[in-house]
Design a protein around this motif. Sequence first.
Motif, PDB file in Angstrom:
ATOM      1  N   LEU A  37       0.824  -1.204   0.000  1.00 38.62           N
ATOM      2  CA  LEU A  37       0.000   0.000   0.000  1.00 38.62           C
ATOM      3  C   LEU A  37       0.863   1.261   0.000  1.00 38.62           C
ATOM      4  O   LEU A  37       0.600   2.212  -0.744  1.00 38.62           O
ATOM      5  N   ASN A  41       0.954   3.884  -3.330  1.00 42.91           N
ATOM      6  CA  ASN A  41       0.465   5.252  -3.166  1.00 42.91           C
ATOM      7  C   ASN A  41       1.591   6.283  -3.079  1.00 42.91           C
ATOM      8  O   ASN A  41       1.341   7.460  -2.824  1.00 42.91           O
ATOM      9  N   ALA A 101      -5.256   6.274   1.703  1.00 48.22           N
ATOM     10  CA  ALA A 101      -4.506   5.118   2.203  1.00 48.22           C
ATOM     11  C   ALA A 101      -4.986   4.732   3.597  1.00 48.22           C
ATOM     12  O   ALA A 101      -5.156   3.544   3.908  1.00 48.22           O
TER      13      ALA A 101
END
Length: 293
Positions: A37, A41, A101
Motif C-alpha cells: 500500500l 500510493n 490510504a
Amino acid sequence: MIELPVVSKETEERKRKPNWLRVKLPIGPEYAKVRKLVDENKLHTICESGNCPNMGECWGAGTATFMILGNVCTRSCSFCAVATGRPPEYDEEEPKRVAEAIKTMGVKHAVITSVNRDELKDRGAEIWYQTVVQTKALSPTTTIETLIPDVKGNWDALERMIDGGQEVVSHNMETVKDLYRRVRPQAKYDRSLEELHRIKEFGKRSKSGAMLGLGETDDQVFKLMDDLAEVKLDILTLGQYLQPTKMHHEVIDYVHPDKFEFFKEEGLKRGIKYVESGPLVRSSYHAERHVHV
C-alpha cells in the motif's frame, strides 16, 4: 607509525548492543499488505526513513506512521537518519493520497509526521491542515495524532497546523537542554518548550518524546521532565537512541530497562499523565493508547 587509541574491554562491552534491543525481522501477510500500500500510493513513512526498530511489529499489526511533505529535511540533526538537503516542491495531492490510504487500511488511529520545511513561509502548515481534514472526511471515526516539527516561532503556522481536528499533537524535545547544540543544532530548547505550551493552550492533548543514551545525566533528564511538567504536558515517551550510521552521533550508553522504568515513575511523580518508557519505545509506539489519557 600512527597509534590508534586503545579501546578498553569495558568500553567495548558497554557499547555492544544488549539482548533487550534485539527485534524480529519484519515478515508476515499484514506487513506485506502495508508495504504494498505504501509503495503503490508513493507514500513516505518515518518507519522506513527513521530506521524504526518497531517497523515489523507495527506494520505487522496493519499500522504505519505516515510522513508528509516529502522525505528530505532542511535540518541536519545528528541523530536522525532522514536525508538532509533542499527539498523539492511539495505535492498538493499528498493529503488526498494519505487520507485514501488510511481509509483503505481501515486504520483506527493514524499517526502523521513530517520533515522540517524551514524554506516554506508557512512551514508546510496548509498541507498539514488539509491532510488531517481530508483524513477525517474519509474516515470520521479514525483518531489522529500529528507529530509536528519546530515551526521556528511562527505561531500562526502552528495554529493552522493543529486546527484540523486531530486529537493529539506531539512535538519532540528529543534530548536534554545541555545536548541541544550537538544533537539539534538548528533547534532551540526553549522554543520547543514554548511550542508545547502553545499546543496545550490551544486545547490539544500534548505529547513529546526524548531519546536516552546520548550522554545525558540523570539530573538533566529530571530537568527535562520538570520543564515538560511546567508546560502541562500530557504524554511523554522515552526510548533508547540507536545510531543510524557511523556518520551520526554515537551511542554513549545503552540504558537498562530498569532505568527506563525508574524514569517512568519519576515522570509520573512530576504530574505528567502518561509516560511510555522503554528501550524500544518511539514517538508513535502504542500511540493509540494516548488518545484518552
